[in-house]
Design a protein around this motif. Sequence first.
Motif: not given
Length: 186
Positions: A63-76, A78-84, A122-129
């Motif tokens: 199972v590729p690492e990218a499709s392991r949902p439990h590992q990406w929940q924190a990132d998801e 953070a993206v929703r809150k705009g803190k990633c 630089a710093v790359l900020w990722v958000s839902a927007d």
Amino acid sequence: ISFPFPKEEETAFLKSAFFTPFTLGWITQKTQRAAHTYCFQRDRDPEMNKLRQSLRRKKPSYVPEASRPHQWQADEEAVRKGKCNFPVRYLGHVEVDESRGMHVCEEAVKKLKVSGKKSVKAVLWVSADGLRVVDDKTKVVSLQDLIVDQTIEKVSFCAPDRNYDKAFSYICRDGTTRRWICHCFM
């Protein structure tokens, strides 16, 4: 075939008229046909095939690492809150002809690396927007240090670079000129 008599008699028996090379060949052909028929009939029975496959030892599936949902929940979250955010080196941007393709992104990275232009810490900020690239001096999103401010809807493609380990880039539509721009990072 084993015979209950001594070796010399066995040899004589095999050389007799009953076992000629022709009959031995014929017997071999018959056994091969029978084996083939058995295998053909065996493969046609779906119930037996299901049973055979269920009894076979199964290889562990990768199972590729990218499709392991439990590992990406924190990132998801953070993206929703705009803190990633990610520390990057911004190489710059290049106008490209196509809206997608790894080869397009790789050519853009290569062009910027060869140009000799110094990359910006630089710093790359990722958000839902959207995506924002901010100069690393202050580490705070402010208009004076903003290098790139890109809405997510305009991003058409993102890819890692196969030539450079840490390089990646994304292609987006420029809002004012409507041209395709590739932004590259290390």
